[in-house]
Design a protein around this motif. Structure first.
Motif, mmCIF file in Angstrom:
data_model
loop_
_atom_site.group_PDB
_atom_site.id
_atom_site.type_symbol
_atom_site.label_atom_id
_atom_site.label_comp_id
_atom_site.label_asym_id
_atom_site.label_seq_id
_atom_site.Cartn_x
_atom_site.Cartn_y
_atom_site.Cartn_z
ATOM 1 N N UNK A 60 2.417 -32.242 45.530
ATOM 2 C CA UNK A 60 2.507 -32.625 44.125
ATOM 3 C C UNK A 60 1.228 -32.268 43.377
ATOM 4 N N UNK A 61 0.092 -32.356 44.062
ATOM 5 C CA UNK A 61 -1.174 -31.988 43.425
ATOM 6 C C UNK A 61 -1.195 -30.505 43.075
ATOM 7 N N UNK A 62 -0.621 -29.660 43.930
ATOM 8 C CA UNK A 62 -0.544 -28.219 43.634
ATOM 9 C C UNK A 62 0.352 -27.978 42.420
ATOM 10 N N UNK A 63 1.515 -28.622 42.411
ATOM 11 C CA UNK A 63 2.432 -28.488 41.285
ATOM 12 C C UNK A 63 1.764 -28.952 39.997
ATOM 13 N N UNK A 64 1.060 -30.076 40.069
ATOM 14 C CA UNK A 64 0.391 -30.599 38.885
ATOM 15 C C UNK A 64 -0.699 -29.646 38.404
ATOM 16 N N UNK A 65 -1.465 -29.081 39.319
ATOM 17 C CA UNK A 65 -2.509 -28.130 38.940
ATOM 18 C C UNK A 65 -1.917 -26.927 38.213
ATOM 19 N N UNK A 66 -0.808 -26.440 38.690
ATOM 20 C CA UNK A 66 -0.175 -25.264 38.078
ATOM 21 C C UNK A 66 0.334 -25.546 36.666
ATOM 22 N N UNK A 67 0.520 -26.824 36.316
ATOM 23 C CA UNK A 67 1.063 -27.155 34.997
ATOM 24 C C UNK A 67 0.092 -26.839 33.866
ATOM 25 N N UNK A 68 -1.158 -26.532 34.176
ATOM 26 C CA UNK A 68 -2.105 -26.156 33.117
ATOM 27 C C UNK A 68 -1.878 -24.727 32.642
ATOM 28 N N UNK A 69 -1.068 -23.978 33.397
ATOM 29 C CA UNK A 69 -0.742 -22.602 33.032
ATOM 30 C C UNK A 69 0.700 -22.549 32.537
ATOM 31 N N UNK A 70 0.971 -21.665 31.596
ATOM 32 C CA UNK A 70 2.328 -21.583 31.063
ATOM 33 C C UNK A 70 3.106 -20.437 31.687
ATOM 34 N N UNK A 71 4.291 -20.764 32.165
ATOM 35 C CA UNK A 71 5.266 -19.781 32.618
ATOM 36 C C UNK A 71 6.594 -20.515 32.747
ATOM 37 N N UNK A 72 7.640 -19.768 32.991
ATOM 38 C CA UNK A 72 8.951 -20.401 33.159
ATOM 39 C C UNK A 72 9.034 -21.188 34.458
ATOM 40 N N UNK A 73 8.037 -21.036 35.340
ATOM 41 C CA UNK A 73 8.012 -21.765 36.602
ATOM 42 C C UNK A 73 7.039 -22.940 36.592
ATOM 43 N N UNK A 74 6.262 -23.074 35.505
ATOM 44 C CA UNK A 74 5.230 -24.121 35.483
ATOM 45 C C UNK A 74 5.275 -24.988 34.228
ATOM 46 N N UNK A 75 6.220 -24.763 33.333
ATOM 47 C CA UNK A 75 6.323 -25.566 32.105
ATOM 48 C C UNK A 75 7.727 -26.151 32.005
ATOM 49 N N UNK A 76 7.788 -27.483 31.956
ATOM 50 C CA UNK A 76 9.074 -28.171 31.922
ATOM 51 C C UNK A 76 8.981 -29.391 31.012
ATOM 52 N N UNK A 77 10.106 -30.000 30.764
ATOM 53 C CA UNK A 77 10.171 -31.130 29.856
ATOM 54 C C UNK A 77 9.427 -32.358 30.329
ATOM 55 N N UNK A 78 9.173 -32.472 31.654
ATOM 56 C CA UNK A 78 8.449 -33.654 32.122
ATOM 57 C C UNK A 78 6.991 -33.643 31.686
ATOM 58 N N UNK A 79 6.524 -32.527 31.105
ATOM 59 C CA UNK A 79 5.172 -32.467 30.561
ATOM 60 C C UNK A 79 5.121 -32.924 29.103
ATOM 61 N N UNK A 80 6.285 -33.231 28.525
ATOM 62 C CA UNK A 80 6.352 -33.567 27.111
ATOM 63 C C UNK A 80 6.336 -32.286 26.294
ATOM 64 N N UNK A 81 7.280 -32.141 25.382
ATOM 65 C CA UNK A 81 7.348 -30.955 24.528
ATOM 66 C C UNK A 81 7.110 -31.377 23.095
ATOM 67 N N UNK A 82 6.012 -30.909 22.519
ATOM 68 C CA UNK A 82 5.689 -31.124 21.106
ATOM 69 C C UNK A 82 6.074 -29.873 20.337
#
Length: 287
Positions: free
Chosen positions: A175-197
């Motif tokens: 989960x830490x790896x997945x969370x780290x990747x969320x700082x980068x944008x791609x179709x594999x690392x950006x999802x609604x659980x990050x909140x969409x503004x």
């Protein structure tokens, strides 16, 4: 610029009420809209106790196109170059002592729409009045620095859409790896659980969410990238989301399932068939 927080959920719970209170503390002037599935049992006394009196349920009768038409009409006077206003004030609290009935004086709106996260998000957007929309999962907590980073990001008129970075409420290396990747944008690392503004006018311009039960967030973000020809802006703040489904199904098994579903989606599988596969592994619990 007023913020509208839209929360699709399977059912309003005491846990969600607590999270909403935390959102309210951070954004006292925000409009908070919770959208539940219209196929849930709905007693007349709940309508009365929650101050809905049937009016809020009218959003459930709207299909996706009608909802987007409402947004476009109300957006005719909105300006994309308006910055987020600083200095928000005022508050409203939620007491969870009596369960879901506690929303009577909370100042939130509870709507009903056909089941499916995309459809429920569109219903909430149709009711929203703020020029800036935040679509937030019901198990996601905002960081204390959220108001500042949101204000700074959308003070730039070129910013049309953004996401937070992600962390989980349970420590695990995967989960830490997945969370780290969320700082980068791609179709594999950006999802609604990050909140969409997203600016309300831009949301309408790209057609809102598809009326899908799964991967509606991936589709919206892909269309936003195509429209702006830019990556989704990642805000320098981290939302915290629940690991309930990972712990219930097994962290590795859940990640493998997510990867399988993403692959099948990219190959053209229908969101409804993917939802059935997701629910079969996930079980009936969770949000």
């Amino acid at each position: 610029m007023r913020l509208s927080i839209i929360i699709p959920t399977r059912r309003f719970t005491d846990q969600l009420a607590v999270r909403i209170e935390a959102h309210r503390q951070l954004f006292p002037d925000a409009e908070i809209i919770v959208v539940e599935p219209s196929d849930l049992p709905l007693a007349d006394d709940l309508l009365r106790d929650n101050g809905l009196r049937g009016a809020s349920c009218s959003a459930g009768a709207l299909d996706g196109l009608d909802q987007l038409d409402q947004i476009r009409k109300s957006d005719q006077t909105d300006r994309l170059d308006q910055p987020v206003e600083q200095g928000i004030g005022g508050s409203s609290s939620i007491s969870t002592d009596s369960g879901v009935d506690s929303t009577a004086t909370s100042g939130i709106q509870r709507l009903r729409a056909p089941r499916g996260r995309g459809t429920q998000c569109n219903a909430g957007a149709a009711r929203a009045t703020g020029p800036l929309l935040l679509f937030l999962h019901d198990d996601t907590a905002l960081p204390v620095e959220a108001p500042g980073v949101v204000s700074n990001a959308f003070a730039d008129p070129r910013t049309q859409i953004a996401c937070f970075r992600l962390r989980f409420d349970h420590e695990h290396w995967l989960l830490a790896i997945y969370a780290f990747c969320s700082r980068f944008d791609s179709s594999l690392t950006s999802f609604g659980d990050q909140g969409i503004l997203i600016r309300r006018s831009f949301f309408a311009a790209i057609g809102g969410f598809p009326d899908w039960p799964l991967f509606e967030d991936v589709d919206l973000l892909n269309r936003a990238r195509h429209r702006t020809r830019k990556r989704i802006k990642k805000l320098p703040a981290v939302v915290t989301t629940s690991t309930v489904r990972f712990l219930e199904n097994g962290i590795l098994r859940q990640q493998l399932l997510n990867a399988e579903l993403m692959l099948r989606f990219s190959l053209g599988a229908s969101p409804e068939s993917l939802r059935r596969r997701y629910e079969m592994r996930r079980g009936s619990s969770g949000s």
